[in-house]
Scaffold this active site. Structure first.
Site, mmCIF file in Angstrom:
data_model
loop_
_atom_site.group_PDB
_atom_site.id
_atom_site.type_symbol
_atom_site.label_atom_id
_atom_site.label_comp_id
_atom_site.label_asym_id
_atom_site.label_seq_id
_atom_site.Cartn_x
_atom_site.Cartn_y
_atom_site.Cartn_z
ATOM 1 N N HIS A 268 63.422 31.097 108.101
ATOM 2 C CA HIS A 268 64.508 31.085 107.107
ATOM 3 C C HIS A 268 65.627 32.052 107.495
ATOM 4 C CE1 HIS A 268 63.202 34.868 105.055
ATOM 5 N NE2 HIS A 268 61.993 34.474 105.416
ATOM 6 N N ASP B 90 67.959 33.169 105.253
ATOM 7 C CA ASP B 90 68.403 34.035 104.150
ATOM 8 C C ASP B 90 67.634 35.346 104.182
ATOM 9 O OD1 ASP B 90 66.038 32.621 103.358
ATOM 10 O OD2 ASP B 90 66.390 33.234 101.290
ATOM 11 N N ASP C 128 62.747 39.861 109.102
ATOM 12 C CA ASP C 128 62.453 38.838 108.087
ATOM 13 C C ASP C 128 63.725 38.205 107.594
ATOM 14 O OD1 ASP C 128 61.347 37.320 106.095
ATOM 15 O OD2 ASP C 128 60.984 38.990 104.738
ATOM 16 N N GLU D 72 64.349 31.049 101.096
ATOM 17 C CA GLU D 72 62.958 31.516 101.085
ATOM 18 C C GLU D 72 62.807 32.778 100.253
ATOM 19 O OE1 GLU D 72 59.106 33.093 101.856
ATOM 20 O OE2 GLU D 72 60.967 34.168 102.297
ATOM 21 N N HIS E 61 62.101 43.684 103.491
ATOM 22 C CA HIS E 61 62.463 43.771 102.069
ATOM 23 C C HIS E 61 62.837 45.203 101.647
ATOM 24 C CE1 HIS E 61 60.284 39.824 100.750
ATOM 25 N NE2 HIS E 61 60.740 39.750 101.982
HETATM 26 ZN ZN LIG Z 1 60.422 35.841 105.345
#
Ligand SMILES: [Zn+2]
Length: 470
Positions: free
Chosen positions: A93, A95, A126, A160, A434
């Site tokens: 992904h 995003d 990520d 995602e 994150h």
């Molecule tokens: Zn991810």
């Protein structure tokens, strides 16, 4: 085999010669703030999708398209000239998560920099790093060999990080052109110590928001205090009874569809190289806590959870303000395992919150999205092909791990497209995904490109057995 080795040399020469350009391209991709969960970044998500489609065209992939959904677009491209060979869907992904708290970043999150051997930026790991390494692997193969040994269909999602709201619909609408033999998902990482790993288990997700509303506006706490319910107090009461002191979630029926871990499951997890003390010390925590009767690895990969992700309401400025807040809110999510169904868990959760809510306020619970858990067989030929590719490129066989995170799309590929899924991811375990200062290990990124290329070759070797038996 001779062909393979010769062309591997050519690929190495190509990858060496293009290293600087690759790094610049990776940085350019990371500069686009494609935060899918914040509406103001919708234009940036689209810009990232357009950038990616262009990069895929430049790599030599065909039918590159920014494909519309009701939300952020999916980027699709393919290469389908390996007649008789397996067809692989590649998913990652483009995003990313929001960046706050911004003041904890050591450099601006959308100004990528290499610090030591790490690319530092939001999305570096990520999952833009993994998207990018797949595209660079494709470019290297097509530039040097002119063809892939397998057929490839790339599906790069843009939602995602906001529960993949429109992906299932897109998969259903594109079912025909997504016919394939296996899906390779690159949105996971290596094990502690940066050991190569294939994720076989992923937890699902139930995400909700509790809203507690009292009056239309804040009240004077002297005039009204003691006579009316305080929404923040009420919310705190609700949250306090979601879990017991034994770490068990108190929502009735919550554990009904959770499979008991077998002795073999527990032995597999216990065999992983994992030191609880080191883990705790690295986190800087005085103690680890969790559900009674389970180890840390079991708690974090094979058991469900419930966590408050955020809470707000009332006065939060400096100094004192004497009010009864008008309303209070909390985001609450559950990681799910085994056969737990996010919709059913949400309904049970909502009913329990209504049950435990104190009187004098209006309490509602919103469903903010979810996803099913999944578990992949380790003996599948595609899993084994990925394992051989990891061993050949990273120098040691992969561990098979259960990851605590959720990639809802895994279950979507399994249920909507009927495909086996292999979770082949390359991010380092300390990537701070994150969180502030997210980073990608550049060795993982570079070697990951080689692993991907090798996986396509190994899949053809696996295909000596008829594909239909997959
Ligand atoms: Zn991810």
């Amino acid at each position: 085999m001779t062909d393979l080795l010769l062309s591997t040399d050519a690929i190495e020469t190509y990858l060496d010669a293009t290293r600087d350009a690759r790094l610049e391209s990776y940085k350019a991709f990371l500069r686009i703030p494609s935060v899918s969960g914040i509406p103001a970044h919708a234009g940036d998500c689209r810009a990232a999708a357009e950038w990616l489609a262009d990069a895929m065209r430049t790599a030599g992939l065909e039918h590159a398209e920014v494909s519309e959904t009701s939300g952020h677009p999916v980027v699709y491209a393919d290469w389908l000239h390996a007649e008789g060979a397996p067809t692989v869907i590649v998913y990652s992904h483009y995003d990313v998560q929001p960046v706050d708290p911004l003041d904890l970043w050591t450099s601006p999150p959308f100004e990528p920099v290499v610090v030591g051997n790490r690319m530092l930026a939001r999305g570096a790991a990520d999952d833009k790093g993994q998207v990018h390494l797949h595209v660079m692997a494709a470019a290297a193969v097509l530039a040097t060999r002119g063809a892939f040994p397998v057929n490839l269909k790339y599906v790069f999602e843009g939602e995602e990080e906001s529960s993949s709201v429109h992906l299932d619909g897109w998969l259903e609408a594109n079912r025909d052109r997504l016919a394939a033999d296996v899906a390779i998902i690159s949105d996971s990482g290596f094990f502690d110590g940066n050991l190569p790993a294939i994720t076989i288990g992923l937890r699902g997700m139930m995400y909700s928001q509790i809203d507690v509303v009292g009056t239309d506006v804040d009240l004077h706490s002297g005039q009204f205090g003691g006579a009316v319910q305080n929404p923040v107090n009420a919310l705190a009461q609700i949250i306090a009874v979601l879990k017991g002191p034994d770490g068990r979630i108190r929502v009735p029926g919550f554990y009904d569809d959770v499979q008991t871990l077998t002795d073999a499951d527990r032995a597999d997890l216990a065999a992983l190289p994992f030191d609880e003390d080191v883990y705790r010390t690295e986190l800087g925590l005085p103690a680890l806590v969790g559900e009674a009767g389970f180890t840390t690895l079991e708690r974090r990969g094979a058991r469900p959870t419930l966590d408050v992700n955020g809470i707000w309401g009332g006065f939060q400025g400096e100094g004192a303000k004497t009010i009864i807040p008008a309303h209070a809110h909390a985001k609450v999510s559950c990681r799910l395992v085994s056969a737990q169904d996010p919709a059913r868990i949400f309904e049970s959760f909502k009913a329990y919150v209504a049950d435990v809510a104190p009187p004098g306020v209006t309490v509602t619970v919103q469903d903010l999205g979810g996803g099913f858990p999944s578990l992949t067989p380790t003996d599948h030929p595609a899993t084994q092909a990925a394992a051989r590719a990891l061993e050949a490129t990273f120098g040691r066989p992969p561990l098979y791990i259960r990851e605590g995170g959720s990639i809802p799309v895994t279950a979507s590929f399994e249920t909507i497209l009927g495909l086996p899924v292999v979770l082949l991811g390359f991010t380092p375990p300390d990537d701070h995904a994150h969180a502030p200062n997210e980073s990608m290990d550049m060795d993982n990124y570079e070697t990951g490109i080689r692993t991907v290329i090798r996986t396509w070759d190994e899949l053809v070797a696996a295909n000596a057995e008829p594909v239909r038996n997959w």
